[in-house]
Design an enzyme around this catalytic site. Sequence first.
Site, PDB file in Angstrom:
ATOM      1  N   CYS A   1       0.826  -1.209   0.000  1.00 27.49           N
ATOM      2  CA  CYS A   1       0.000   0.000   0.000  1.00 27.49           C
ATOM      3  C   CYS A   1       0.863   1.263   0.000  1.00 27.49           C
ATOM      4  O   CYS A   1       1.358   1.662  -1.043  1.00 27.49           O
ATOM      5  CB  CYS A   1      -1.004  -0.036   1.143  1.00 27.49           C
ATOM      6  SG  CYS A   1      -2.418   1.007   0.770  1.00 27.49           S
TER       7      CYS A   1
ATOM      8  N   HIS B   1      -3.614  -4.854   0.277  1.00 26.98           N
ATOM      9  CA  HIS B   1      -2.970  -5.441   1.469  1.00 26.98           C
ATOM     10  C   HIS B   1      -3.125  -6.960   1.428  1.00 26.98           C
ATOM     11  O   HIS B   1      -4.103  -7.488   1.989  1.00 26.98           O
ATOM     12  CB  HIS B   1      -3.659  -4.926   2.741  1.00 26.98           C
ATOM     13  CG  HIS B   1      -3.422  -3.480   3.018  1.00 26.98           C
ATOM     14  ND1 HIS B   1      -2.368  -3.030   3.777  1.00 26.98           N
ATOM     15  CD2 HIS B   1      -4.103  -2.371   2.633  1.00 26.98           C
ATOM     16  CE1 HIS B   1      -2.410  -1.716   3.862  1.00 26.98           C
ATOM     17  NE2 HIS B   1      -3.453  -1.289   3.170  1.00 26.98           N
TER      18      HIS B   1
ATOM     19  N   GLU C   1      -1.739  -9.112   3.136  1.00 28.53           N
ATOM     20  CA  GLU C   1      -1.614  -9.707   4.477  1.00 28.53           C
ATOM     21  C   GLU C   1      -2.972 -10.023   5.098  1.00 28.53           C
ATOM     22  O   GLU C   1      -3.079 -10.907   5.941  1.00 28.53           O
ATOM     23  CB  GLU C   1      -0.792  -8.796   5.408  1.00 28.53           C
ATOM     24  CG  GLU C   1      -1.417  -7.466   5.813  1.00 28.53           C
ATOM     25  CD  GLU C   1      -1.143  -6.326   4.845  1.00 28.53           C
ATOM     26  OE1 GLU C   1      -0.861  -6.598   3.662  1.00 28.53           O
ATOM     27  OE2 GLU C   1      -1.233  -5.150   5.273  1.00 28.53           O
TER      28      GLU C   1
HETATM   29  N1  GLN Z   1      -1.787   6.759   2.904  1.00 24.48           N
HETATM   30  C1  GLN Z   1      -1.904   6.018   1.676  1.00 24.48           C
HETATM   31  C2  GLN Z   1      -3.264   6.179   1.037  1.00 24.48           C
HETATM   32  O1  GLN Z   1      -4.197   6.631   1.649  1.00 24.48           O
HETATM   33  C3  GLN Z   1      -1.589   4.553   1.910  1.00 24.48           C
HETATM   34  C4  GLN Z   1      -2.624   3.887   2.757  1.00 24.48           C
HETATM   35  C5  GLN Z   1      -2.156   2.558   3.333  1.00 24.48           C
HETATM   36  O2  GLN Z   1      -0.968   2.250   3.345  1.00 24.48           O
HETATM   37  N2  GLN Z   1      -3.085   1.783   3.806  1.00 24.48           N
HETATM   38  O3  GLN Z   1      -3.454   5.864  -0.106  1.00 24.48           O
END
Ligand code: GLN
Length: 535
Positions: A376, A498, A500
Site C-alpha cells: 500500500c 494489502h 496480508e
Molecule cells: N496513505 C496512503 C493512502 O491513503 C496509503 C494507505 C495505506 O498504506 N493503507 O493511499
Amino acid sequence: MKYIFVTGGVMSGLGKGITAASIGRILKNRGYNVTAVKIDPYLNIDAGTMNPAQHGEVFVLYDGGEVDLDLGNYERFLGIELSSMHNITTGKVYRTVIEKERKGEYLGETVQIIPHITDQIIDFIHGAATEKIFSGAPADVCLVEVGGTVGDIESMPFLEAVRQMRGSIPASDRLLVHVTLMPSDSMGELKTKPTQHSIKALRELGLFPDVIIGRSDHMISAHTKKKLSALCDISEDCVFSAKTVPDIYQVPLMLENEGFADVLVRHLELEHPVVDQTWNEAVSREYVHEVTVGIVTKYGVEDVYLSIKEALRHAGRSLETEVQIQWLDAECFTDAELSTCDGILVPGGFGIRGIEGKIDAIQYARENNKPFLGLCLGFQLAVSEYARNVLGYHMAGSSEFDAPITVITLLPEQEDLDHLGGTMRLGDYPVFIQKGTIAYSLYGTETILERHRHRYEVEPAFIVELEKSGLKFSGKNKNRMEILEMPTHPFFFASQFHPEFRSNPMRPSPPFIGFVTACLAERGTNKNASSGKKE
Ligand code: GLN
C-alpha cells in the site's frame, strides 16, 4: 445454533481473542462450522478512525469493514471471511437505536438502555451469528467475545444482553468462558485473588461462568485448580491454563492437551468428535531454515503490523523457514542494518513522518538487489523512489505529503476529506494480472480479489513513462495500478492492496511466499546476514 460467550477479567490485553479463536479452532477441527462476533464497547462506529499505536492494527474485511484486529485472528484461525456485522460497537448500537427513534419506530415509548439498547445488541448478535458465511451453510457455533473487562461501565449493556440471551438458550447450546489473569508472585506461585474478584463481579451481573481460562506464565497446578473450583463454583476440570507461548497457533493444541475439547463436547452435547489434524500439522511444521526480514516502520508498536507478522509466519512455515523480524525505525535506521537483512518490507501507513527513510530503504533494496515487498504506502513510495532516482524527478512524491511533483495522487472519488470514517477505497476489489509476470507466477491466475484501504493511487499521467523505464505494472484494475514489479531485480514487488489480510496458516499469501522465497535465496549469498532472534 450454539453460543460460546467469552468475557475478560482483571485487565484488557490478555489475548482473549486468541483464546476464543483457539476454542473455535478446536471445534472446527471436529468438523463444526464456527463463526465469531467481536463486541467493542467504544463509541466509535468502527476502528477506521482509531490510532493504531493505541489500539493495534485496523483490520480490513472483504466488505470494506475497518475493524478490531481480533477479527483478523478469527479469520486466520478459522479460515473464514467475516463481514462488518461481526464487529459490534457501542457506536453502531446507539446509532441504530437513535435512527429508529427518529423514524418513530418505538411508537411513543421512552427509549432506554434496557430494553431498547440491549434488544438491539441481541438482534445484532443473532444477525451476525446466522449470517451465511460458508458458501450458503449456516454456522453451528458462534463465538461471542465481549471486549473490555468485566466491571467496566462501557461493557455493562453488552453483559446484560448476554445475560438475557443465556436465559433463552438451552444449557447445552451455550457456554460462558471467562478469561482472566493469573499473575505469579516472586516465588513463582500463581495468585487467584484477582480471578476471584472478577468472577464475583461477573456473578453480580447474573453471569455464572462454565469455564475459567487463566492467562499466566506457568501451567496452573492441580492444587490451584482445586482452590479456584471451590471458590468460584466451577468444576476442577473446567479450569484451564492459557500459558504464554511464543507461537499463538499452539494455543488450540495446548488447550486440547489440557482436556478442553472434552469439556466442550460434554457441555455442548456435541457429536462426532473426530479430529482432523490437518491444521495442527500445518502450524507445527518444523523449521529448517531461517531468514531475517527488516520492516521499516514509524511506530514501535508491533501490534500495528500484526497481519504482516502473521502473513510472514504463514509463508515462512509453508517454506519450513523461521522468519525473524528486525524492526527498523524509519527515522534512524542505518545501511549497515539493512545489509544484515535478507529482505526489506515497507508496510502501509498514513502521514508524512518517516516517509523519507522508507524511500531511502526502498532505494537501497532496488540498488543492492535485496528482496523488497511494498504494501500500500510501500507501493506508493516505491513508485515515488523510482520517479525520483530513475526518471530523475527529484521532487516526486505523493499529494498526501504535498510533493511538488505528484506521481501519487488522490483517487478521483476521494475529494471529500471532511468525512474520514469509512470513506477510503476499502475491501475487496478485483485485480487483473498480466500473464508471464512474477505476479502471475505467484498467483497462478489472471483475476484475484484482494483487500484495499487507500485514498491515493499512481497518477495516471505517469504510468506510460514509468513503464517505459522498466517498472512493470503487472496487476491493474482498469486504469488503477495495483501491482508493480521490476523484471531486472531478484524480487522487487509491491501492491496497492494489502495481501496480508487474506493470509492464513492453511493458505499463505502468494506475495509473501514470493518474498520469503527470495529472502531464502538472498540468505544463501548474504555475507552480512544477521543470525539469532531479533524479533
Ligand atoms: N496513505 C496512503 C493512502 O491513503 C496509503 C494507505 C495505506 O498504506 N493503507 O493511499
